[in-house]
Design a protein around this motif. Structure first.
Motif, short mmCIF file in Angstrom:
data_model
loop_
_atom_site.label_atom_id
_atom_site.label_comp_id
_atom_site.label_asym_id
_atom_site.label_seq_id
_atom_site.Cartn_x
_atom_site.Cartn_y
_atom_site.Cartn_z
N GLY A 35 0.79 -1.22 0.00
CA GLY A 35 0.00 0.00 0.00
C GLY A 35 0.82 1.27 0.00
O GLY A 35 0.27 2.35 0.05
N ALA A 36 2.14 1.18 -0.07
CA ALA A 36 2.98 2.37 -0.10
C ALA A 36 2.89 3.02 -1.47
O ALA A 36 3.12 2.39 -2.49
CB ALA A 36 4.43 2.01 0.22
N ASP A 37 2.52 4.29 -1.51
CA ASP A 37 2.38 5.03 -2.76
C ASP A 37 3.55 5.98 -2.88
O ASP A 37 3.65 6.95 -2.15
CB ASP A 37 1.06 5.80 -2.75
N GLU A 38 4.42 5.69 -3.81
CA GLU A 38 5.58 6.56 -4.03
C GLU A 38 5.50 7.16 -5.43
O GLU A 38 6.42 7.04 -6.23
CB GLU A 38 6.87 5.79 -3.79
N GLY A 39 4.36 7.78 -5.74
CA GLY A 39 4.22 8.46 -7.02
C GLY A 39 3.89 7.53 -8.17
O GLY A 39 4.31 7.78 -9.29
N SER A 40 3.13 6.46 -7.92
CA SER A 40 2.77 5.55 -9.00
C SER A 40 1.88 6.28 -10.00
O SER A 40 1.20 7.24 -9.67
CB SER A 40 2.08 4.31 -8.45
N TYR A 41 1.88 5.80 -11.23
CA TYR A 41 1.10 6.43 -12.28
C TYR A 41 -0.39 6.24 -12.05
O TYR A 41 -0.82 5.20 -11.55
CB TYR A 41 1.45 5.85 -13.65
#
Length: 97
Positions: free
Chosen positions: A77-83
Motif C-alpha cells: 500500500g505504499a504510494d511513491e508516485g505511481s502512475y
C-alpha cells in the motif's frame, strides 16, 4: 540514529485511501430495423465504452490503490508516485448485412 527520525513506525504519512470507482461504463443503442433496412443493413448497433471513468475519493495521490512494491509484506500500500490509471474511450458500430 544515522538514518534520521522518520524510520520508526508512525502515522505521519498515513492517508485515508477509501474510494468508489466507476471502472467500466458501456452504453449501446440498437437502431430500429425499419431504419437500418432502408439502408440495406439487417441490424445496426452503436456503442460507446469508457474504462476508469471516475474515482470518487479524498485521497491526494494519483491512485488510492497505489502499491509501490506489489505484495511486499513491509511496504504493501505504499504510494511513491505511481502512475494514475489510464482512462480509455472506445466507440463502435456493429453491422449485419
Amino acid at each position: 540514529n544515522p538514518h534520521g527520525t522518520n524510520v520508526n513506525a508512525n502515522t505521519r504519512f498515513l492517508y485515508d485511501a477509501s474510494f468508489l470507482r466507476i471502472r467500466n461504463l458501456s452504453l449501446g443503442y440498437n437502431v430500429p430495423a425499419s431504419l437500418s433496412r432502408k439502408a440495406g443493413i439487417e441490424n445496426a448497433r452503436i456503442f460507446a465504452v469508457v474504462q476508469n471513468l471516475y474515482t470518487f475519493t479524498k485521497y491526494t495521490g494519483y491512485n488510492p490503490e497505489g502499491n509501490f512494491q506489489g505484495n511486499s509484506a513491509t511496504n504493501n500500500g505504499a504510494d511513491e508516485g505511481s502512475y494514475p490509471l489510464a482512462r480509455n474511450f472506445s466507440v463502435g458500430l456493429n453491422l449485419s448485412f
